[in-house]
Scaffold this motif. Structure first.
Motif, PDB file in Angstrom:
ATOM      1  N   PRO A 195     -18.296 -55.332 -50.504  1.00  0.00           N
ATOM      2  CA  PRO A 195     -18.691 -54.646 -51.741  1.00  0.00           C
ATOM      3  C   PRO A 195     -18.786 -53.139 -51.540  1.00  0.00           C
ATOM      4  CG  PRO A 195     -20.096 -56.543 -51.323  1.00  0.00           C
ATOM      5  CD  PRO A 195     -19.292 -56.338 -50.081  1.00  0.00           C
ATOM      6  N   ALA A 196     -18.387 -52.393 -52.563  1.00  0.00           N
ATOM      7  CA  ALA A 196     -18.451 -50.934 -52.528  1.00  0.00           C
ATOM      8  C   ALA A 196     -18.977 -50.439 -53.870  1.00  0.00           C
ATOM      9  CB  ALA A 196     -17.081 -50.335 -52.242  1.00  0.00           C
ATOM     10  N   THR A 197     -19.488 -49.228 -53.863  1.00  0.00           N
ATOM     11  CA  THR A 197     -20.052 -48.623 -55.066  1.00  0.00           C
ATOM     12  C   THR A 197     -19.162 -47.481 -55.539  1.00  0.00           C
ATOM     13  OG1 THR A 197     -22.293 -49.143 -54.321  1.00  0.00           O
ATOM     14  CG2 THR A 197     -22.070 -47.471 -56.039  1.00  0.00           C
ATOM     15  N   LEU A 198     -18.921 -47.409 -56.835  1.00  0.00           N
ATOM     16  CA  LEU A 198     -18.103 -46.350 -57.411  1.00  0.00           C
ATOM     17  C   LEU A 198     -18.969 -45.386 -58.216  1.00  0.00           C
ATOM     18  CD1 LEU A 198     -14.972 -48.271 -58.772  1.00  0.00           C
ATOM     19  CD2 LEU A 198     -15.417 -47.408 -56.459  1.00  0.00           C
ATOM     20  N   ARG A 199     -18.595 -44.101 -58.155  1.00  0.00           N
ATOM     21  CA  ARG A 199     -19.290 -43.089 -58.951  1.00  0.00           C
ATOM     22  C   ARG A 199     -18.273 -42.053 -59.420  1.00  0.00           C
ATOM     23  NH1 ARG A 199     -20.990 -38.031 -57.780  1.00  0.00           N
ATOM     24  NH2 ARG A 199     -20.756 -38.273 -55.524  1.00  0.00           N
ATOM     25  N   LEU A 200     -18.330 -41.702 -60.686  1.00  0.00           N
ATOM     26  CA  LEU A 200     -17.462 -40.655 -61.189  1.00  0.00           C
ATOM     27  C   LEU A 200     -18.021 -39.291 -60.794  1.00  0.00           C
ATOM     28  CD1 LEU A 200     -16.713 -41.905 -64.812  1.00  0.00           C
ATOM     29  CD2 LEU A 200     -15.248 -42.088 -62.800  1.00  0.00           C
ATOM     30  N   PRO A 201     -17.166 -38.320 -60.467  1.00  0.00           N
ATOM     31  CA  PRO A 201     -17.656 -36.973 -60.159  1.00  0.00           C
ATOM     32  C   PRO A 201     -18.411 -36.389 -61.352  1.00  0.00           C
ATOM     33  CG  PRO A 201     -15.354 -37.209 -59.527  1.00  0.00           C
ATOM     34  CD  PRO A 201     -15.695 -38.431 -60.340  1.00  0.00           C
ATOM     35  N   ASP A 202     -19.325 -35.466 -61.082  1.00  0.00           N
ATOM     36  CA  ASP A 202     -20.122 -34.857 -62.149  1.00  0.00           C
ATOM     37  C   ASP A 202     -19.248 -34.124 -63.165  1.00  0.00           C
ATOM     38  OD1 ASP A 202     -22.389 -35.817 -60.909  1.00  0.00           O
ATOM     39  OD2 ASP A 202     -22.864 -33.922 -59.899  1.00  0.00           O
ATOM     40  N   TRP A 203     -18.097 -33.614 -62.722  1.00  0.00           N
ATOM     41  CA  TRP A 203     -17.231 -32.839 -63.606  1.00  0.00           C
ATOM     42  C   TRP A 203     -16.245 -33.702 -64.395  1.00  0.00           C
ATOM     43  CZ3 TRP A 203     -12.401 -34.065 -62.001  1.00  0.00           C
ATOM     44  CH2 TRP A 203     -12.238 -34.423 -60.659  1.00  0.00           C
ATOM     45  N   ALA A 204     -16.244 -35.005 -64.162  1.00  0.00           N
ATOM     46  CA  ALA A 204     -15.250 -35.892 -64.767  1.00  0.00           C
ATOM     47  C   ALA A 204     -15.407 -35.956 -66.282  1.00  0.00           C
ATOM     48  CB  ALA A 204     -15.354 -37.286 -64.176  1.00  0.00           C
ATOM     49  N   SER A 205     -14.279 -35.911 -66.991  1.00  0.00           N
ATOM     50  CA  SER A 205     -14.268 -36.114 -68.439  1.00  0.00           C
ATOM     51  C   SER A 205     -13.632 -37.457 -68.778  1.00  0.00           C
ATOM     52  CB  SER A 205     -13.487 -34.986 -69.125  1.00  0.00           C
ATOM     53  OG  SER A 205     -12.134 -34.977 -68.699  1.00  0.00           O
ATOM     54  N   TYR A 206     -13.395 -38.278 -67.769  1.00  0.00           N
ATOM     55  CA  TYR A 206     -12.778 -39.580 -67.933  1.00  0.00           C
ATOM     56  C   TYR A 206     -13.802 -40.680 -67.652  1.00  0.00           C
ATOM     57  CZ  TYR A 206     -12.230 -38.352 -62.973  1.00  0.00           C
ATOM     58  OH  TYR A 206     -12.436 -37.915 -61.686  1.00  0.00           O
ATOM     59  N   ALA A 207     -13.414 -41.918 -67.909  1.00  0.00           N
ATOM     60  CA  ALA A 207     -14.350 -43.031 -67.766  1.00  0.00           C
ATOM     61  C   ALA A 207     -13.641 -44.248 -67.197  1.00  0.00           C
ATOM     62  CB  ALA A 207     -14.967 -43.380 -69.119  1.00  0.00           C
ATOM     63  N   PHE A 208     -14.397 -45.130 -66.570  1.00  0.00           N
ATOM     64  CA  PHE A 208     -13.843 -46.386 -66.076  1.00  0.00           C
ATOM     65  C   PHE A 208     -13.331 -47.208 -67.259  1.00  0.00           C
ATOM     66  CE2 PHE A 208     -17.151 -45.736 -62.652  1.00  0.00           C
ATOM     67  CZ  PHE A 208     -16.231 -45.388 -61.677  1.00  0.00           C
ATOM     68  N   GLY A 209     -12.225 -47.900 -67.028  1.00  0.00           N
ATOM     69  CA  GLY A 209     -11.670 -48.750 -68.062  1.00  0.00           C
ATOM     70  C   GLY A 209     -10.690 -48.048 -68.981  1.00  0.00           C
TER      71      GLY A 209
END
Length: 273
Positions: free
Chosen positions: A253-267
């Motif tokens: 198992p691993a954990t994912l995190r979007l960067p603070d500057w991201a304007s995109y989203a999972f999915g």
């Protein structure tokens, strides 16, 4: 805090009356003389894939670029080809200069702020003699990974990745106002049609080497880059991340995190190109 040597980077110096025009006409980034910030840039193939990338800062009447040492020779060769009759000197300073990083601005050397990811401290260029006193360690890699910034040589190879894939469009690594440069047509199309399918994601809890696959919903979404203390940046297919809590790397198992500057989203699913 002392300056940390970035051993995998080479220095290239561009000078002469046409140096600015050459860089502006060939590379993706904005090139502003007098700025205290080093601009992110990439040299692209005509198909839009990254051949080289790094930071560029103006000082002492010249432009100082750093690039992954493994692609420096090819970068120099291509830039000299694109120079044609331009009055610009291109110098390989691999033997005489070094690239370093400091969290806070220090005196000495050629220093520019690295604004990527909301701020990554300062890039330093100095002579090899001056750099002999620098320290070693993974401080820069740790900061870069936490900010979600990918780097050629550490996280991906040449001719495998688009500029949008590593978020250059969201970190001022692409000048969308200036005229044509190599690969500009592909970059412009990805921006206006929204066809960026892959984006940087910070992956944590990794007990596997760089290049290991990130699997989501039984499908491979991408692979992790350099791993430092269990963390890495991975360029992933967002549309395959429907449940960010159900992701594995090498079966763990691993954990994912979007960067603070991201304007995109999972999915997210990019438009078909």
């Amino acid at each position: 805090m002392a300056t940390i040597l970035r051993a995998g980077r080479a220095v290239v110096r561009f000078s002469g009356p046409d140096a600015h025009r050459l860089l502006n006409d060939v590379l993706t980034g904005p090139f502003a003389e007098g700025s205290e910030t080093a601009g992110w840039w990439a040299l692209l193939s005509p198909q839009g894939k990254i051949l080289a990338e790094g930071l560029a800062g103006f000082a002492k009447g010249a432009w100082w670029l750093d690039v992954a040492a493994d692609v420096a020779e090819n970068f120099l060769k291509r830039m000299k080809m694109y120079r044609l009759r331009a009055k610009a000197e291109i110098e390989d300073l691999t033997e005489t200069h070094r690239v370093g990083w400091a969290r806070d601005r220090l005196e000495g050397g050629i220093v520019h702020r690295d604004a990527r990811g909301g701020g990554l401290g300062y890039r330093v260029v100095a002579t090899a003699d001056a750099a002999a006193a620098w320290g070693e360690g993974e401080d820069f890699a740790r900061a870069r990974i936490a900010a979600g910034i990918s780097e050629l040589g550490e996280d991906f190879g040449p001719e495998t990745t688009f500029a949008h894939d590593i978020g250059m469009d969201l970190n001022d690594g692409i000048d969308f106002v200036k005229g044509c440069y190599v690969g500009q047509e592909v970059v412009s199309r990805m921006k206006h049609r929204g066809t960026a399918r892959r984006r940087p994601v910070v992956v944590s809890g990794i007990a596997a080497p760089a290049g290991s696959a990130v699997v989501a919903g039984g499908r491979e979404a991408g692979s992790v880059g350099r791993v430092v203390e269990g963390h890495a940046v991975a360029v992933l297919r967002l549309d395959r991340i429907t449940d960010s809590d159900a992701v594995t790397v090498e079966g763990a198992p691993a954990t994912l995190r979007l960067p603070d500057w991201a304007s995109y989203a999972f999915g997210e699913s990019a438009d078909a190109d």
